[in-house]
Design a protein around this motif. Structure first.
Motif, PDB file in Angstrom:
ATOM      1  N   ASP A  14       0.841  -1.202   0.000  1.00 30.28           N
ATOM      2  CA  ASP A  14       0.000   0.000   0.000  1.00 30.28           C
ATOM      3  C   ASP A  14       0.880   1.258   0.000  1.00 30.28           C
ATOM      4  O   ASP A  14       0.619   2.212  -0.743  1.00 30.28           O
ATOM      5  CB  ASP A  14      -0.911  -0.030   1.237  1.00 30.28           C
ATOM      6  N   HIS A  94      -5.745   5.434   5.999  1.00 34.44           N
ATOM      7  CA  HIS A  94      -6.977   4.733   6.383  1.00 34.44           C
ATOM      8  C   HIS A  94      -6.847   4.110   7.774  1.00 34.44           C
ATOM      9  O   HIS A  94      -7.541   3.141   8.080  1.00 34.44           O
ATOM     10  CB  HIS A  94      -7.336   3.667   5.336  1.00 34.44           C
ATOM     11  N   HIS A  95      -5.934   4.648   8.595  1.00 34.99           N
ATOM     12  CA  HIS A  95      -5.735   4.145   9.956  1.00 34.99           C
ATOM     13  C   HIS A  95      -6.281   5.137  10.976  1.00 34.99           C
ATOM     14  O   HIS A  95      -6.772   6.200  10.621  1.00 34.99           O
ATOM     15  CB  HIS A  95      -4.240   3.927  10.227  1.00 34.99           C
ATOM     16  N   SER A 116      -5.203   2.580   1.642  1.00 33.10           N
ATOM     17  CA  SER A 116      -4.950   3.964   1.222  1.00 33.10           C
ATOM     18  C   SER A 116      -5.209   4.144  -0.272  1.00 33.10           C
ATOM     19  O   SER A 116      -5.607   5.225  -0.716  1.00 33.10           O
ATOM     20  CB  SER A 116      -3.497   4.359   1.513  1.00 33.10           C
TER      21      SER A 116
HETATM   22 MN   LIG Z   1      -2.612   0.433   4.091  1.00 33.64          MN
END
Ligand SMILES: [Mn+2]
Ligand SMILES: [Mn+2]
Lengths: 306, 306
Positions: A14, A94-95, A116
């Protein structure tokens, strides 16, 4: 002077594919950008880049005085060491929201989705920039990797729709077969030094001022670890001795059986047992249904430390 | 259980109008949401709400156990006191990235533009939700307020295009006249207690572990302060004595002359003089061209403290 687009330390697919895809997008909208990386690419990422005809981004570890766009995290521990001397112009992630801060306004494209690259696809749509077929291919693979071919509880409808759209652009008919091929590459662990395996997908987290390192190995069959599990256990014990971590955890994830065995060394293993509601036996326990470090491993542990 | 949509402490028009606009949007996409506020509405905000037929959102100061969507900041000092016991599900903002963190993934819509409501308009576009005329009206006013009718250096093309589109939706022909009317309301300071004026648009910042409070009063003519400036100076000195702030700064901004006089009380005024490259005389100095706390006042001071 271009901005540098860079993912986290010990980059996963990613981070690498996202940096390439986002740097391309930025260049298309007249914001000069160069994709870079903070460490070696994994065999999985090498497979993806090779499949779609990309070179790995240049290794660059120092960013003092530069503009940086951060991909796939918002954590000081995962950022370049001298990030405080750089200007963060954006974050796509996206965390959970981490401890990076800035002294100037920036853009943050953060969504609670599986990858992401799903968010980067939204950025392409926002700017109405066409995605080249080979970039669609690496973005698709990153999403299949992060969502474990849609099996991870982190996977959302947005990720699935995104993969479908990217498959069309990339001309990939059977993207699940491509995903399995990719995970087979990832499962080849034999002959690799234990430390390399432990560090392959390893992230440090600051949990209530305790440093906790969590590695993860995702394979199609846990039996590949039969001969090396003792080495892995010895190595995380050694890793903990070398540093100032409160705990080191290694997740051995079986993507077909859909669960993970965790190997643990800790100053206080009871915190880990409390977090997951399971007793450790010889520093190990099977966690059924656990595929996601981000969604199933980090939050309960963070709460147990709080 | 609905999520609560709430702006910063000592709410400005962007925080209040943004909370109303975003809560409406969330309800349209089947995510139940209620707009709330962390403090009294200013005369300017009351004027906007009244003009477009809205009540102020309910005052709500405690959010333990609730889901919260944060508007117009990402700073612990500006968030509800018990935010660490709440779940932050999203942030929409246009400032530097602050020290709020989460233990779960969230959405962040943060852009380097002049106003949070410009970002909220992007959210409406993303979800393809129609903006009602009265909501377009309050969003437009918030943007005119934050950008000082486009004069602030924080104002971007995106803000101007956004106001133009919102004016069309709201059926407002002369939005600049509406903006001037709004700033005239804001300029009525006579008869208001000094402390109320100091706190009307006041934000605390953590600068290298020093607490710095910065208030701002924007008026169409600085002469409104002629009779009360001594009271304001005495009051910020008193405010500093009462708390644990390193410095208290009050910006008296003339939006027509396009500059600000700053009133300063500080443990070390040389840091402030260094930040702005000007000597203080009796704790005061005129900063020509300075309209924006966010872009022209906070960053140099943050750098001077670093
Ligand atoms: Mn990721
Ligand atoms: Mn604002």
């Amino acid at each position: 002077m271009p901005m540098y687009v860079v993912g986290h330390k010990i980059p996963d697919s990613d981070s690498i594919c996202g940096a390439i895809a986002l740097a391309y997008l930025k260049n298309q909208i007249d914001e000069p950008a160069v994709a870079t990386r903070l460490g070696d690419v994994s065999p999985e990422t090498a497979f993806i880049l090779d499949r779609f005809g990309f070179e790995a981004p240049a290794l660059k570890e120092s960013y003092a005085g530069e503009e940086v766009y951060i991909v796939d995290h918002s954590e000081l521990t995962q950022a370049p060491d001298d990030i405080s001397d750089a200007t963060i112009v954006g974050i796509v992630d996206h965390h959970k929201l981490g401890d990076l801060t800035t002294s100037t306004p920036l853009e943050c494209w953060i969504r609670p989705v599986g990858c992401s690259n799903t968010v980067i696809k939204m950025m392409y749509d926002f700017y109405q920039v066409e995605i080249p077929a080979n970039i669609a291919g690496i973005m698709l693979c990153a999403i299949l990797s992060d969502t474990v071919i849609f099996k991870s509880p982190t996977c959302t409808t947005a990720d699935i729709r995104c993969v479908e759209a990217l498959a069309e652009i990339a001309g990939i008919e059977d993207f699940k077969a491509l995903g399995m091929e990719m995970f087979k590459v990832k499962s080849a662990v034999d002959g690799t030094p234990a430390r390399d395996l432990v560090m392959r997908d390893f992230k440090d987290f600051n949990m209530n001022d305790n440093l906790v390192g969590i590695g993860q190995l995702e394979v199609t069959d846990l039996s590949v670890f039969d001969n090396i599990k003792a080495d892995l256990e010895a190595d995380i014990a050694k890793l903990k001795e070398e540093g100032n971590r409160h705990s080191v955890i290694l997740l051995l994830t079986d993507i077909m059986k859909e669960g993970s065995e965790i190997l643990v060394v800790s100053d206080d293993a009871s915190i880990i047992e409390k977090a997951y509601g399971k007793s450790l036996t010889d520093g190990k326990v099977w966690l059924d249904g656990v595929l996601s470090r981000k969604k199933q491993v980090v939050p309960p542990l963070q709460d147990a430390f709080a």
